[in-house]
Design an enzyme around this catalytic site. Structure first.
Site, mmCIF file in Angstrom:
data_model
loop_
_atom_site.group_PDB
_atom_site.id
_atom_site.type_symbol
_atom_site.label_atom_id
_atom_site.label_comp_id
_atom_site.label_asym_id
_atom_site.label_seq_id
_atom_site.Cartn_x
_atom_site.Cartn_y
_atom_site.Cartn_z
ATOM 1 C CG HIS A 43 22.177 -13.594 9.529
ATOM 2 N ND1 HIS A 43 21.665 -12.974 10.267
ATOM 3 C CD2 HIS A 43 22.389 -14.926 10.206
ATOM 4 C CE1 HIS A 43 21.520 -13.335 11.533
ATOM 5 N NE2 HIS A 43 21.957 -14.584 11.469
ATOM 6 C CB THR A 71 22.357 -2.671 11.273
ATOM 7 O OG1 THR A 71 22.010 -1.567 10.245
ATOM 8 C CG2 THR A 71 23.934 -2.855 11.280
ATOM 9 C CG ASP A 125 20.562 -10.316 7.646
ATOM 10 O OD1 ASP A 125 20.015 -11.391 7.926
ATOM 11 O OD2 ASP A 125 21.774 -9.805 8.418
ATOM 12 C CG HIS A 137 25.192 -10.159 9.928
ATOM 13 N ND1 HIS A 137 24.270 -11.109 10.503
ATOM 14 C CD2 HIS A 137 26.532 -10.695 10.193
ATOM 15 C CE1 HIS A 137 25.033 -12.124 10.982
ATOM 16 N NE2 HIS A 137 26.293 -11.925 10.863
ATOM 17 C CD GLU A 161 24.735 -7.128 12.040
ATOM 18 O OE1 GLU A 161 24.300 -6.496 10.953
ATOM 19 O OE2 GLU A 161 24.276 -8.125 12.605
#
Length: 712
Positions: free
Chosen positions: A203, A73, A213, A71, A143
C-alpha cells in the site's frame, strides 16, 4: 458447504477459491438471517429464464487485474472483520489472520475471502502505479492482521504518512501467516497472469504520501524467493554500487527512475516531501534497514538494478541522463581561478614580433573595476586597458599583492586588457580581474518619474502589507525603496519581521531552485560534489544557509556554510537578531541577477559557467525553460509587460515576486510583496483588492522602463 449458481455462460474458466466462503464469514458473525435472505433472493432470480447469448470472441481485450496489493490491518482480527465486512466500512479481497492475535477465535489459521476477485474491493484509495490510478479498479487486495505499536498522538510524522513516526514499533510477521500468504498469492498470480512481478506491491508503494503498510518488517525477499514479486540481482547491484560510488544521480534522475519503475512521483528536480515519501516507500520495500527518505547511493544502486532487470528501455534513458549529469559536474568543477580573469604569466625573452604576453577581454562598467597583480620576483610590465596604459609600480616587488583601480579606463560592456614587456625571464606574474559587482545600495531613487511609487503606495493603502522595489543598471543600484511594514523593518536594526513572517524566503527559494534545477542536483548534492558554496551569500543573513532551504522548506540545514559571497553594496547589514526582511531579500536577489548578467560570476567568485546560464533558457534543456524556474520574457508578458526585450528573462508568478534580468539594458528589477493574510501582523482581513495580481506587476515594470532609468 453451500453453492449458489447464477445464470451465466460457461466459458470453461474455473476459479480456485482458497479458504472459507462468504457463508462461513456470515455464519461466524451470527448473521444467519442475512444469509437466508441472500439464498431466497438468489432463488427468485433462478425462477426467471436466461437470454441466449452467442459468443463471438474479440482479440481486443486484456485482464482487469494488473496489480496485487499487500496491506497490514493495524488492528486486530475482530476489529479487522468489523472494518472490512461491516456496513459503511472498507474491504479487501482477502484477510489473513495471525496466530498471536487473542481476538482470533480459531486454533488454525484460515484465510478469509471477503470479496470475489472479479469484483472491486475498497482497499487502495487514492493510488497510482505504473500509469494507472484508482487501483481499486485493477488490483486484488490482501490484508494481513499485523498491529504496529505507536503512540496515538505520534501515529504519523508531521505532515507525513500514517505510521511514519519514529515512535512506531513494527512487530515481525507471523511465519504461518506468511506461509499462507505465499500459497494464496501464488494461486492469484496463476489466475491473473497479467500481474507483472513489479506490480506485486505494498500500500505504501501505491499511496506513498498517505500510507506506510505493510511496513519495514514485511518479508518481500521471502516472497520473491517463492516466485512472488520483484527483486534485484546481486551482481547487477554491485555494478551500480560502483557506478554511484563517487557521484549519485540527481534528484531529477531519482524521480525519473522511480516513476519508470512505477511510483507516482513528479519529476520536479526538487527534493520535496512527495519525493522523500516515495523514496521512503521504495526503501521500505527494498532497503528496509535504511529507510531515510533521502536519495543515497545504495538506494540509487538498487533502483537502477531493478530497472536493469525489469525495464531495460527505461534504464537506458536513465543511464544516459546520468552520464550527462557526470559530464555537467565535471565541467562545473570550480577552478582555482578567482574572478572572470585569473591568469599566471611567465616572463621570457621577447621574440622578434614583440607580441603582448596577454590579450584578453573582460566585462566592466564605466567608472568601476580593478586589477590585482602579484609577482614571484621583482619584475616589470606594461599594462593597457582599452589601449590606455595604467600606472603601476616599477618594479612590482616580489611577495606583494598590488591592487589598482580601473575606474578611469573602463567602459560599459566589453573592455580589453593587454600586458607587454614582462621581465625578467621566468618571472611568474598573477593577473586577476574580478566580475562586476553592485554599488550604490543606499540609493533611494534616481528614477525621475514618481508614478511607480504612487502606484505601489495605492496598493499599500488598499491593504498590501509590504513591498520592496530594487532596480539596478550598469552595476549601480538606482532605486531601492521599501513600502508599508517593510519600510519600518528596513529603517531600524531594532525592528524585525515577526516569527511567523517568511525569513528571506524569496531569495533562499530562488537560490535553492537555481542550485537544484540548473545542475539537476539538490543544494546538498551540489555542495558535496563540488566542495564549494556556489551560492553562499551574506553571512549575516539566512541566504548564507541557502542549502538549508527547498520548496518544501525541509532541507537539512548543516552544509555549505563558510563560503560567503562578498558584496560591494554598502547596506547589507540586517537586523540585530539576523531576521531577514524583504529589504535584504531584494539585495540578495539583485546580486544573484547581476551574477547572471555577468555570465555566472560575481566579484572574485564564479558561481556557474556561461554555458549553464544559457542552458537555463534553452527550450530543449532538461534544466531549461519553466523547469528551471527561469523563463524568457515572451512567456511572462503578463508579468513583465510589453517593454521587456525578447532576450529578457526571469522569474514571476511565485507569491509576490518579480525578478527580471534585462541583458539589452544591463538592468535588473526585483519587486517583492507580501500578500495579505499570509503572515501579516494583525488578524484583521485585508482588502481583496490588495493582492498583487499579474497586471499590477506588469504596470510596475512598464513604469520603470518608461522612467528613463537614469543612473547617477
Amino acid at each position: 458447504m453451500v453453492t449458489l449458481g447464477f445464470c451465466r455462460q460457461n466459458t470453461g474458466h474455473r476459479h480456485k477459491q482458497p479458504g472459507v466462503t462468504l457463508f462461513s464469514v456470515y455464519w461466524q458473525q451470527g448473521r444467519k438471517s442475512q444469509f437466508r435472505q441472500l439464498v431466497y433472493s438468489t432463488g427468485a432470480l433462478l425462477m426467471f429464464g436466461c437470454a441466449t447469448v452467442k459468443q463471438l470472441p474479440s482479440e481486443n481485450h486484456d485482464k482487469r487485474i494488473r496489480s496485487l496489493v499487500i496491506h497490514f490491518t493495524a488492528i486486530d482480527y475482530a476489529q479487522s472483520v468489523q472494518a472490512l465486512v461491516g456496513k459503511d466500512g472498507l474491504s479487501s479481497h482477502y484477510l489473513l489472520p495471525e496466530s498471536r492475535d487473542p481476538s482470533y477465535p480459531h486454533s488454525n489459521l484460515t484465510p478469509l475471502q471477503l470479496v470475489q476477485e472479479e469484483d472491486r474491493a475498497w482497499h487502495a484509495g487514492k493510488s497510482y502505479w505504473q500509469g494507472r490510478t484508482n487501483l481499486n479498479d485493477s488490483s486484488i487486495g490482501i490484508e494481513l492482521v499485523n498491529v504496529p505499536d505507536c503512540q496515538p498522538e505520534l501515529l504519523a510524522a508531521p505532515q507525513g504518512p500514517e505510521y511514519s513516526s519514529p515512535s512506531c514499533v513494527f512487530p515481525a510477521y507471523d511465519g504461518d501467516q506468511i506461509g499462507q500468504l505465499i500459497e494464496l498469492a501464488s494461486d492469484i498470480l496463476a489466475r491473473n497472469p497479467d500481474i507483472h512481478p513489479t506490480a506485486v506491491v505494498g500500500h505504501s508503494d501505491i499511496a506513498f504520501n498517505r500510507k506506510r503498510d505493510p511496513g519495514p518488517r514485511f518479508p518481500w525477499y521471502q516472497l520473491y524467493q517463492a516466485g512472488i514479486g520483484a527483486w534485484y540481482d546481486d551482481g547487477t547491484l554491485a555494478r551500480y554500487r560502483q557506478l554511484f560510488s563517487e557521484q549519485r544521480p540527481s534528484v531529477y534522475l531519482f524521480q525519473k527512475a522511480l516513476r519508470s519503475y512505477g511510483y507516482g512521483v513528479n519529476e520536479s528536480g526538487v527534493l520535496d516531501k512527495q519525493t522523500k515519501n516515495a523514496l521512503s516507500a521504495f526503501q521500505l520495500h527494498f532497503l528496509p534497514a535504511g529507510v531515510t527518505g533521502l536519495p543515497d547511493s545504495e538506494t540509487a544502486a538498487i533502483l537502477f538494478a531493478l530497472l536493469d532487470r525489469y525495464f531495460p528501455d527505461q534504464l537506458a534513458e536513465c543511464v544516459n541522463d546520468f552520464e550527462q549529469q557526470v559530464e555537467l559536474i565535471s565541467t562545473q568543477q570550480p577552478p582555482d581561478k578567482r574572478g572572470q580573469l585569473d591568469q599566471t604569466l611567465i616572463g621570457q625573452t621577447p621574440d622578434s614580433t614583440n607580441q603582448p604576453y596577454l590579450r584578453q577581454t573582460f566585462k566592466a562598467y564605466a567608472g568601476a573595476g580593478w586589477i590585482s597583480l602579484a609577482a614571484s620576483q621583482d619584475s616589470f610590465a606594461d599594462i593597457r586597458i582599452n589601449g590606455q596604459k595604467i600606472n603601476i609600480a616599477q618594479p612590482l616587488e616580489a611577495g606583494r599583492n598590488y591592487t589598482y583601480s580601473l575606474a578611469r579606463r573602463t567602459r560599459n560592456g566589453l573592455n580589453t586588457l593587454s600586458l607587454e614587456n614582462l621581465q625578467p625571464d621566468n618571472v611568474s606574474l598573477d593577473v586577476r580581474i574580478p566580475y562586476p559587482v553592485l554599488t550604490g545600495g543606499h540609493a533611494e531613487t534616481t528614477i525621475e518619474d514618481d508614478k511607480v511609487d504612487k502606484l505601489i503606495q495605492q496598493r499599500i493603502a488598499a491593504g498590501l502589507p509590504e513591498a520592496v522595489l530594487l532596480v539596478f543598471k550598469d552595476g549601480k543600484i538606482i532605486k531601492h525603496t521599501t513600502y508599508g511594514t517593510a519600510r519600518k523593518s528596513a529603517s531600524t536594526s531594532q525592528t524585525s519581521i515577526p516569527p511567523e513572517s517568511p525569513k528571506s524566503g524569496h531569495s533562499r527559494g530562488l537560490l535553492a531552485m537555481f542550485t537544484q534545477r540548473m545542475t539537476g542536483l539538490t543544494a546538498n548534492e551540489y555542495c558535496e560534489n563540488l566542495q564549494y558554496a556556489p551560492l553562499g551569500l551574506d553571512s549575516h543573513g539566512a541566504a548564507a544557509q541557502v542549502a538549508a532551504f527547498d520548496v518544501s522548506d525541509d532541507f537539512n540545514n548543516s552544509l555549505c556554510y563558510g563560503k560567503n559571497l562578498p558584496f560591494s553594496a554598502p547596506d547589507l547589514t540586517l537586523a540585530e537578531d539576523k531576521s531577514a526582511t524583504l529589504h535584504s531579500d531584494a539585495l540578495e536577489l539583485a546580486t544573484l541577477l547581476q551574477s547572471l548578467l555577468n555570465g555566472g560570476g560575481y566579484n572574485d567568485r564564479r558561481l556557474i559557467g556561461t554555458d549553464t546560464v544559457q542552458g537555463l533558457l534553452s527550450p530543449g534543456s532538461k534544466q531549461g525553460g519553466s523547469a528551471s524556474g527561469l523563463q524568457q520574457a515572451n512567456k511572462l508578458r503578463h508579468y513583465f509587460g510589453p517593454y521587456a526585450s525578447n532576450s529578457a528573462y526571469g522569474v514571476a508568478g511565485q507569491p509576490g515576486l518579480i525578478a527580471l534580468v534585462e541583458p539589452e539594458l544591463e538592468m535588473g528589477i526585483v519587486f517583492l510583496t507580501r500578500e495579505p493574510n499570509t503572515s501579516d501582523y494583525t488578524d484583521e482581513p485585508a482588502s481583496t483588492q490588495a493582492s498583487a495580481e499579474p497586471e499590477f506587476f506588469a504596470e510596475v515594470v512598464s513604469l520603470i522602463y518608461e522612467s528613463g532609468l537614469n543612473a547617477p
